[in-house]
Scaffold this active site. Structure first.
Site, PDB file in Angstrom:
ATOM      1  CG  LEU A 208     -45.904 -42.181   5.202  1.00  0.00           C
ATOM      2  CD1 LEU A 208     -46.419 -40.900   5.828  1.00  0.00           C
ATOM      3  CD2 LEU A 208     -46.747 -43.266   5.498  1.00  0.00           C
ATOM      4  CG  HIS A 209     -45.276 -44.651  -1.901  1.00  0.00           C
ATOM      5  ND1 HIS A 209     -44.634 -45.430  -1.162  1.00  0.00           N
ATOM      6  CD2 HIS A 209     -46.052 -45.454  -2.910  1.00  0.00           C
ATOM      7  CE1 HIS A 209     -44.516 -46.779  -1.755  1.00  0.00           C
ATOM      8  NE2 HIS A 209     -45.298 -46.686  -2.662  1.00  0.00           N
ATOM      9  NE  ARG A 210     -48.681 -48.872  -1.158  1.00  0.00           N
ATOM     10  CZ  ARG A 210     -47.596 -49.612  -1.883  1.00  0.00           C
ATOM     11  NH1 ARG A 210     -48.360 -49.493  -3.118  1.00  0.00           N
ATOM     12  NH2 ARG A 210     -46.597 -50.105  -1.962  1.00  0.00           N
TER      13      ARG A 210
END
Ligand code: UD1
Ligand code: UDP
Length: 374
Positions: A208-210
């Site tokens: 996850l990084h958005r």
């Protein structure tokens, strides 16, 4: 005949991975080239470890990120100024930029203004999600590039519809060149790492990084609660290499201790590329909001659940490799159950080409067009 000099811009983890095959092809053909690194990603495990794994030495020109550089404007502005200085001094004929990060917007803009040709690798992707900084960046880059390297005919259609000025070539995506080569090496060398990480037990991967996900406490907490449930009921461990942006947000939101304590969810540092590819190939499924991982999981025949409400990689959905699971916990759980209940021997075609993308891009830099297209 004088060969064109090609500058290759890198700066983020996915850019390093997707540009490496082009650098290697330039070297194979003995073409003068330089690598400019913007310093956007700078932690060892987001940068130098990845460069090592994909066989890149240090960049010819390394831009140093100022310590106080936190906003999109500051980040883009410092890179714009520094890239222009390097281009003016080095005078390349073409600057290649890859994807949609701020690094590439800065590079394309710097080159455009001083009349260095811009080649956009991964042109024409569209999520149609106007919240995303990447969507703004990719549209602007497409409009100021001379050479548009569209991975698929769908990305070509987007470019035609948008009325871009440059020449469009459907060449595939260099992620295929990278994944095929590194999966082969990873199979030979990284099995002990996978065993050590997983204890030989079935597992899923999570990344996850958005910005739209992890900068929003409610959204990211909902995603994590769905994964906690899945880890509990599916008895599959979930391995979560934590992107530095996400780690910072967990700390800011006071979530870090709670999330690190969830049984069945194993948080680890970002993995090297060979380790990541080795893990991905053995995973039962991957939960992700990453662009590159949607492509790699499709290439490696691993089911992907995209934790977003849109994707600029719909080709992966069309072939049956990927589903938009969104960010609502119940939907994520139901999409996971649906995917896991389907037959595991299912195969799908890879829509991103034949692993010859970097050759086509290099031919375009030399002759103005590739010898063949997809
Ligand atoms: C950037 C790209 C995104 C891409 C992602 C790949 C933009 C707008 N976003 O997002 O499109 O998918 O890279 O991973 O360009 N940080 C570190 N170490 C690092 C890198 C980042 O600690 O090596 C921290 C920094 O505090 C930074 C934050 O993470 O402020 C976010 O980094 P940034 O490069 O701004 O955006 P990404 O979220 O990495
Ligand atoms: N990746 C990696 N180690 C990790 C997680 C991802 O090497 O721990 C690689 C992955 O194989 C893919 C790329 O990083 O090639 C994707 O980068 P990211 O998700 O940061 O960016 P995006 O593709 O969304 O722009």
């Amino acid at each position: 005949m004088k060969k064109n000099k090609v500058a290759v811009l890198i700066g983020t983890r996915p850019g390093i991975i997707k540009m490496a095959p082009i650098v290697h092809e330039l070297d194979r053909q003995n073409i003068p080239r330089l690598i400019i690194h913007t310093g956007q990603h700078y932690s060892l495990n987001m940068d130098k470890d990845i460069m090592r794994d994909v066989g890149l030495d240090k960049a010819d020109h390394q831009i140093t990120r100022p310590d106080d550089c936190i906003s999109h404007a500051e980040q883009t502005a410092y890179m714009l100024v520094k890239i222009e200085e390097i281009l003016l001094e080095q005078k390349p004929d073409v600057l290649l930029v890859c994807g949609d990060a701020n690094t590439n917007l800065a590079g394309a803009l710097a080159a455009r203004k001083i009349h260095v040709k811009v080649g956009h690798v991964e042109a024409g992707l569209r999520s149609f999600d106007w919240r995303m900084p990447e969507e703004h960046n990719r549209i602007i880059i497409d409009h100021i590039s001379e050479y548009l390297f569209a991975p698929t005919s769908l990305s070509r259609e987007h470019l035609v519809r948008d009325g871009v000025r440059g020449d469009i070539f459907v060449v595939g995506n260099t992620i295929v060149d990278a994944t095929l080569e590194h999966a082969r090496i990873a199979r030979e060398t990284q099995a002990p790492f996978v065993l050590e990480m997983t204890g030989g037990q079935p597992f899923c991967l999570l990344t996850l990084h958005r910005e739209e996900n992890v900068d929003n406490n409610a959204v990211v907490s909902g995603i994590i609660s769905s994964l906690e449930h899945i880890a509990n009921v599916s008895s599959k461990q979930i391995i979560f290499p934590l992107h530095p942006r996400t780690k910072k947000r967990f700390e800011e939101f006071g979530l870090f201790a709670k999330i690190s304590g969830i049984k069945g969810l194993k948080i680890v540092e970002p993995l090297g590329y060979l380790n990541f590819i080795a893990m991905l190939e053995k995973a039962s499924a991957v939960f992700t909001d990453s662009g590159g991982i949607q492509e790699e999981s499709c290439i490696l025949q691993v089911p992907c659940l995209t934790l977003r409400t849109s994707t600029e990689r719909p080709e992966t959905i069309d072939v049956g490799a990927n589903r938009l699971a969104g960010t609502d916990p119940e939907k994520i759980i139901s999409v996971f159950n649906e995917m896991m209940s389907e037959k595991s021997e299912k195969k799908w075609p890879n829509p991103y080409g034949d692993g010859q993308t970097s050759r086509r891009i290099v031919e375009t830099c030399l002759f103005g067009k590739p010898k063949d297209e997809l």
